[in-house]
Design a protein around this motif. Structure first.
Motif, PDB file in Angstrom:
ATOM      1  N   HIS A 119       0.823  -1.214   0.000  1.00 50.22           N
ATOM      2  CA  HIS A 119       0.000   0.000   0.000  1.00 50.22           C
ATOM      3  C   HIS A 119       0.857   1.264   0.000  1.00 50.22           C
ATOM      4  CE1 HIS A 119      -3.893  -2.002   0.569  1.00 50.22           C
ATOM      5  NE2 HIS A 119      -3.234  -2.853   1.339  1.00 50.22           N
ATOM      6  N   CYS A 120       2.166   1.083   0.126  1.00 51.77           N
ATOM      7  CA  CYS A 120       3.080   2.223   0.172  1.00 51.77           C
ATOM      8  C   CYS A 120       3.836   2.414  -1.140  1.00 51.77           C
ATOM      9  CB  CYS A 120       4.097   2.036   1.300  1.00 51.77           C
ATOM     10  SG  CYS A 120       3.362   1.703   2.912  1.00 51.77           S
ATOM     11  N   ILE A 121       3.529   1.601  -2.134  1.00 50.90           N
ATOM     12  CA  ILE A 121       4.294   1.617  -3.381  1.00 50.90           C
ATOM     13  C   ILE A 121       4.134   2.957  -4.105  1.00 50.90           C
ATOM     14  CG2 ILE A 121       4.447   0.618  -5.687  1.00 50.90           C
ATOM     15  CD1 ILE A 121       5.711  -1.104  -3.590  1.00 50.90           C
ATOM     16  N   PHE A 122       5.261   3.530  -4.502  1.00 54.51           N
ATOM     17  CA  PHE A 122       5.272   4.769  -5.291  1.00 54.51           C
ATOM     18  C   PHE A 122       5.422   4.461  -6.778  1.00 54.51           C
ATOM     19  CE2 PHE A 122       7.859   7.984  -7.472  1.00 54.51           C
ATOM     20  CZ  PHE A 122       7.106   9.129  -7.262  1.00 54.51           C
ATOM     21  N   ASP A 123       6.379   3.634  -7.117  1.00 53.34           N
ATOM     22  CA  ASP A 123       6.618   3.271  -8.512  1.00 53.34           C
ATOM     23  C   ASP A 123       5.897   1.955  -8.788  1.00 53.34           C
ATOM     24  OD1 ASP A 123       7.763   2.109 -10.866  1.00 53.34           O
ATOM     25  OD2 ASP A 123       9.460   3.491 -10.681  1.00 53.34           O
ATOM     26  N   LEU A 124       4.940   1.985  -9.721  1.00 54.35           N
ATOM     27  CA  LEU A 124       4.113   0.808  -9.968  1.00 54.35           C
ATOM     28  C   LEU A 124       4.891  -0.345 -10.593  1.00 54.35           C
ATOM     29  CD1 LEU A 124       0.781   2.446 -11.191  1.00 54.35           C
ATOM     30  CD2 LEU A 124       1.452   1.724  -8.892  1.00 54.35           C
ATOM     31  N   ASN A 125       6.099  -0.072 -11.070  1.00 52.33           N
ATOM     32  CA  ASN A 125       6.948  -1.139 -11.602  1.00 52.33           C
ATOM     33  C   ASN A 125       7.833  -1.758 -10.518  1.00 52.33           C
ATOM     34  OD1 ASN A 125       6.077  -0.856 -14.329  1.00 52.33           O
ATOM     35  ND2 ASN A 125       7.349   0.974 -14.516  1.00 52.33           N
ATOM     36  N   SER A 126       7.562  -1.398  -9.278  1.00 52.09           N
ATOM     37  CA  SER A 126       8.414  -1.857  -8.176  1.00 52.09           C
ATOM     38  C   SER A 126       8.410  -3.370  -8.019  1.00 52.09           C
ATOM     39  CB  SER A 126       7.944  -1.240  -6.855  1.00 52.09           C
ATOM     40  OG  SER A 126       8.365   0.092  -6.744  1.00 52.09           O
ATOM     41  N   LYS A 127       9.581  -3.863  -7.613  1.00 46.73           N
ATOM     42  CA  LYS A 127       9.691  -5.235  -7.138  1.00 46.73           C
ATOM     43  C   LYS A 127       8.988  -5.305  -5.780  1.00 46.73           C
ATOM     44  CE  LYS A 127      12.090  -9.119  -8.097  1.00 46.73           C
ATOM     45  NZ  LYS A 127      12.080  -9.806  -9.395  1.00 46.73           N
ATOM     46  N   ALA A 128       8.579  -6.484  -5.365  1.00 46.36           N
ATOM     47  CA  ALA A 128       7.952  -6.623  -4.050  1.00 46.36           C
ATOM     48  C   ALA A 128       8.916  -6.145  -2.966  1.00 46.36           C
ATOM     49  CB  ALA A 128       7.564  -8.074  -3.813  1.00 46.36           C
ATOM     50  N   PRO A 129       8.469  -5.286  -2.040  1.00 45.82           N
ATOM     51  CA  PRO A 129       9.346  -4.818  -0.961  1.00 45.82           C
ATOM     52  C   PRO A 129       9.777  -5.979  -0.073  1.00 45.82           C
ATOM     53  CG  PRO A 129       7.397  -3.417  -1.156  1.00 45.82           C
ATOM     54  CD  PRO A 129       7.147  -4.628  -2.002  1.00 45.82           C
ATOM     55  N   SER A 130      11.012  -5.924   0.400  1.00 46.13           N
ATOM     56  CA  SER A 130      11.549  -7.011   1.219  1.00 46.13           C
ATOM     57  C   SER A 130      11.210  -6.794   2.692  1.00 46.13           C
ATOM     58  CB  SER A 130      13.065  -7.109   1.052  1.00 46.13           C
ATOM     59  OG  SER A 130      13.705  -6.099   1.810  1.00 46.13           O
ATOM     60  N   ILE A 131      11.479  -7.802   3.493  1.00 45.97           N
ATOM     61  CA  ILE A 131      11.228  -7.738   4.927  1.00 45.97           C
ATOM     62  C   ILE A 131      12.099  -6.678   5.597  1.00 45.97           C
ATOM     63  CG2 ILE A 131      12.935  -9.482   5.562  1.00 45.97           C
ATOM     64  CD1 ILE A 131       9.380  -9.120   7.021  1.00 45.97           C
ATOM     65  N   ASP A 132      13.200  -6.286   4.927  1.00 42.82           N
ATOM     66  CA  ASP A 132      14.104  -5.275   5.488  1.00 42.82           C
ATOM     67  C   ASP A 132      13.599  -3.852   5.302  1.00 42.82           C
ATOM     68  OD1 ASP A 132      15.969  -7.070   6.416  1.00 42.82           O
ATOM     69  OD2 ASP A 132      17.234  -6.975   4.631  1.00 42.82           O
ATOM     70  N   THR A 133      12.520  -3.668   4.584  1.00 41.86           N
ATOM     71  CA  THR A 133      12.053  -2.315   4.249  1.00 41.86           C
ATOM     72  C   THR A 133      11.883  -1.413   5.473  1.00 41.86           C
ATOM     73  OG1 THR A 133      10.986  -3.143   2.249  1.00 41.86           O
ATOM     74  CG2 THR A 133      10.224  -1.020   3.091  1.00 41.86           C
ATOM     75  N   PRO A 134      11.211  -1.852   6.543  1.00 43.38           N
ATOM     76  CA  PRO A 134      11.057  -0.947   7.692  1.00 43.38           C
ATOM     77  C   PRO A 134      12.376  -0.672   8.414  1.00 43.38           C
ATOM     78  CG  PRO A 134      10.159  -3.114   8.207  1.00 43.38           C
ATOM     79  CD  PRO A 134      10.450  -3.112   6.741  1.00 43.38           C
ATOM     80  N   LEU A 135      13.355  -1.562   8.305  1.00 38.08           N
ATOM     81  CA  LEU A 135      14.638  -1.327   8.948  1.00 38.08           C
ATOM     82  C   LEU A 135      15.309  -0.096   8.352  1.00 38.08           C
ATOM     83  CD1 LEU A 135      13.942  -4.396   9.464  1.00 38.08           C
ATOM     84  CD2 LEU A 135      16.397  -4.784   9.590  1.00 38.08           C
ATOM     85  N   HIS A 136      15.145   0.109   7.076  1.00 35.83           N
ATOM     86  CA  HIS A 136      15.682   1.291   6.401  1.00 35.83           C
ATOM     87  C   HIS A 136      14.756   2.487   6.602  1.00 35.83           C
ATOM     88  CE1 HIS A 136      18.866  -0.664   3.795  1.00 35.83           C
ATOM     89  NE2 HIS A 136      18.254  -1.707   4.327  1.00 35.83           N
ATOM     90  N   GLY A 137      13.461   2.206   6.610  1.00 34.96           N
ATOM     91  CA  GLY A 137      12.501   3.295   6.684  1.00 34.96           C
ATOM     92  C   GLY A 137      12.532   4.059   7.992  1.00 34.96           C
ATOM     93  N   PHE A 138      12.754   3.362   9.102  1.00 37.51           N
ATOM     94  CA  PHE A 138      12.717   4.031  10.409  1.00 37.51           C
ATOM     95  C   PHE A 138      14.043   4.672  10.805  1.00 37.51           C
ATOM     96  CE2 PHE A 138       8.874   1.387  10.955  1.00 37.51           C
ATOM     97  CZ  PHE A 138       8.004   2.396  11.340  1.00 37.51           C
ATOM     98  N   LEU A 139      15.054   4.512   9.978  1.00 40.37           N
ATOM     99  CA  LEU A 139      16.290   5.266  10.172  1.00 40.37           C
ATOM    100  C   LEU A 139      16.217   6.505   9.287  1.00 40.37           C
ATOM    101  CD1 LEU A 139      18.939   2.383  10.179  1.00 40.37           C
ATOM    102  CD2 LEU A 139      18.210   3.781  12.133  1.00 40.37           C
TER     103      LEU A 139
END
Length: 724
Positions: A119-139
């Motif tokens: 639900h957070c995808i910006f680019d519709l051609n995106s690969k599926a986000p990985s489990i590490d996504t929030p680890l980068h997002g909250f920094l």
């Protein structure tokens, strides 16, 4: 951009940054982030293939509102930073990602957050986000690198890793204890950063216990250099302690050497001879479902240092620490308890080799107990209980997996795990991932879902095929067809230049893991032995052997010499016999059968002028095939025949005077031969190498697995060649 750092600054990592290349990308931060990622992924000391993650946060225009929004680009699920391209990334709205904290229900509901990333995808051609996504997002940093460097994990996996980290970096690298990757770990990273800031400390990175390293920077270059500097310092610290004070006493690496090491030649010969046996044992669960396992062998110096050490028996059962290592190497390796100088092929040693069966059974029992002790009510069913990593002290390491690439990567990951154990033992004491935590990673429902999404194996997945004379013509067409259907192939020829060209072609089309090459002269028993040893060393064994190498001589009987006769029978008949003999030896070691296909000829059945030597040799090949089929059925080894006729395209046969001889026999010119051959068939068709390849695939593709002793004519229809 002028850098203040150069490759001379580092001894333990590779500084690969190119100012000129970076300047070309300076106007596109996403391209620069991908460039940084590729550089980091190019050094296996920093992270393995498929391991780690990198990201960049940029300002972009919202396509719906036209307003500026913050977007994070990050490596997508299942990707590899070393080969990352834009199509392998996920791009997400930062505000939406951060707002997910409002609906987060706690650790028990971690997995449900992964679906919300979409639900957070910006680019519709995106690969599926990985489990590490929030680890980068909250920094809050613009550029972040999350890697699994051996040197850092060695400290992260040490018994007192947190203390070492704090002392080594003076508090500038934070510590977050082991926790499975996910949304909550992202919050823990943010908390670690905030606690440091409250104390007036500006962190340059965070160490994850037993897991890896997070580092960052204000620019892509600053992040890159910061990452290298932190890892370099870890490596320097380990180096200073190797062979030095450890646990309060002088102690050599891994407690010192306990076992002697065989010579390089002996190690490879031993490995080649035992690999089919190990492959058979490792494939006991998979051979019926998805095909046998494919093997990989290494006697890398780092492996030898570990497997010949006093600490092997203590450390090997502990398994690995980093989840990325563990997922690819299983809970622990199997250490073989047999002499390193054992003559695997000597009949007197059968009893010793028979001890491998209970050793494997003991491993399977251990794995079953591990599963039963750790499983949850909703855990997936137990997977294959056989080992992935097998260590033979004195010889080397074997890894087995569903394909060659996975087997090779498992080997690389275990070498990284060895490096981690070496470092941790040098400065403290190595601690592995607790069994329950390891199980929770291995049988994670998200990992299971990823496995279920993998494409169905191809018809020849896991199969190893050796086709004699496969650098051109019919042989190359067969090898290409088998590779297209999922097999790994062993190309061979007596013409080295032709073989090198074929290898380049196959590597370009199928990748380096799909092909091995070896010289092979089918008239030389030693050459045949060496070729099969090469096949076993490259892939673990052989499942499909195609006797294709051939020669043709067409002369009237009075012109046919004894040298012609001997050459024909040596290559066609004796060659087929000795190659089949070598193939059977390997297949019997594996214990799950196999296929032998003999490329014979219409001439085995049809009498014609000027063909006494070639035609009779082909007839001998055909009957030898029947005899072998009758003998080998009990071993589940199928022997079948393909009878081509007049395959002219890309064939060496036509270059040796055969065309002239046949044209003379039929009273036509060489140029008229293709049309002549096609016209005389019932279907009026010319026969191509691909037609023979398709016939061979028909025998091995699965539909005819209960057929042996058959002859399949691929000649356009020649009534005189009908089998009757």
């Amino acid at each position: 951009m002028t850098t203040q750092t150069s490759k001379e600054t580092f001894r333990h990592v590779s500084y690969l940054w190119d100012d000129a290349k970076a300047a070309e990308l300076a106007d596109n931060q996403v391209d620069l982030f991908i460039y940084r990622s590729n550089l980091l992924g190019a050094d296996l000391r920093l992270t393995n293939y498929g391991g780690g993650n990198t990201s960049v946060k940029i300002t972009d225009k919202d396509p719906l509102t036209g307003e500026d929004v913050e977007v994070m680009w990050i490596k997508g699920s299942g990707g590899d930073i070393g080969t990352l391209t834009k199509s392998g990334c996920a791009a997400l709205y930062m505000d939406r990602l951060l707002n997910l904290e409002k609906v987060y229900r706690g650790l028990e509901f971690e997995d449900e957050m992964v679906a919300l990333f979409n639900h957070c995808i910006f680019d519709l051609n995106s690969k599926a986000p990985s489990i590490d996504t929030p680890l980068h997002g909250f920094l809050p940093f613009k550029h972040i690198d999350h890697l699994h460097p051996d040197a850092a994990i060695a400290i992260a996996a040490a018994k007192d890793g947190q203390r070492i980290t704090e002392e080594l970096f003076g508090g500038e690298v934070g510590w977050v204890g082991w926790q499975r990757p996910g949304f909550d770990l992202g919050l823990k990273l943010r908390e670690c950063l905030e606690q440091a800031e409250a104390k007036g400390i500006r962190l340059r990175g965070i160490m994850l216990g037993s897991h890896g390293l997070f580092t960052w920077g204000d620019t892509s270059y600053e992040s890159y250099v910061n990452t290298l500097e932190v890892i370099e310092r870890c490596a320097e610290y380990l180096e200073a302690n190797y062979g030095g004070p450890s646990h309060g006493k002088n102690r050599p690496v891994f407690g010192g050497t306990q076992r002697s090491v065989e010579s390089p030649e002996s190690r490879r010969e031993q490995a080649a001879h035992i690999m089919p046996i190990l492959r058979g044992l490792c494939s006991s669960e998979s051979v019926r479902r998805s095909g046998p396992m494919v093997g990989h062998f290494t006697d890398d110096e780092r492996v030898l240092e570990f497997i010949n050490s006093r600490d092997l028996d203590r450390l090997a059962p502990l398994g690995t620490s980093c989840p990325d290592h563990f997922l690819r190497t299983k809970i622990s390796p199997l250490v073989l308890n047999i002499p390193s100088d054992l003559d695997v092929n000597h009949p007197e040693n059968r009893e010793i080799l028979a001890s491998l069966n209970p050793q494997f059974e003991e491993y399977r029992t251990m794995y079953q107990a591990y599963y039963n002790a750790c499983k949850h009510p909703n855990s997936p069913a137990m997977r294959d209980p056989n080992p992935v990593v097998i260590l033979w002290p004195g010889v080397g390491m074997f890894t087995f997996a569903k394909d060659k690439t996975t087997a090779r990567l498992a080997s690389e990951y275990y070498i990284n795990a060895v490096n981690v154990m070496k470092g941790a033992e040098a400065v403290s004491e190595y601690t592995a991932l607790p069994r329950q935590e390891a199980f929770n990673i291995e049988y994670w429902l998200l990992e299971e879902a990823k496995l279920q999404r993998m494409p169905k194996p191809k018809a020849l997945s896991g199969r190893v095929a050796l086709i004699t004379g496969s650098a051109g013509g019919i042989g190359k067409a067969i090898a290409r067809k088998f590779a297209e259907e999922g097999a790994v192939v062993v190309l061979n020829d007596i013409n080295e230049e032709r073989l090198a060209d074929a290898k380049d072609e196959f590597v370009k089309k199928f990748g380096r893991d799909a092909v091995a090459t070896t010289s092979l002269n089918v008239t030389d028993a030693e050459s045949i032995k060496q070729a099969f040893d090469a096949a076993c060393l490259a892939f673990g064994g052989v499942d499909i052997v195609v006797n294709n190498a051939g020669i043709s001589i067409s002369k009237p009987i009075e012109e046919h010499t004894l040298a012609d006769w001997d050459k024909l029978y040596d290559i066609l008949v004796k060659g087929q016999f000795v190659v089949t003999q070598a193939a059977v030896s390997v297949m019997r070691k594996q214990g799950f059968g196999g296929d032998v296909i003999n490329i014979v000829s219409k001439n085995a059945l049809v009498s014609g002028p000027n063909n006494a030597g070639y035609g009779s040799a082909k007839a001998a090949q055909l009957h030898l095939s029947r005899l072998n089929a009758a003998e080998l059925g009990a071993d589940k080894i199928r022997v079948n025949v393909v009878n081509p006729d007049a395959v002219i395209a890309d064939s060496n046969i036509w270059a040796g005077g055969w065309a002239e001889g046949r044209a003379k026999a039929y009273g036509i010119t060489v140029e008229e031969l293709p049309a002549y051959y096609a016209k005389r068939t019932l279907l009026g068709e010319s026969i191509l190498p691909d037609d023979i390849a398709n016939a061979c695939f028909a025998f091995v593709g699965g539909l005819l697995k209960k057929s042996t002793g058959n002859v399949l004519n691929v000649d356009g229809g020649v009534a005189m060649a009908f089998v009757r």
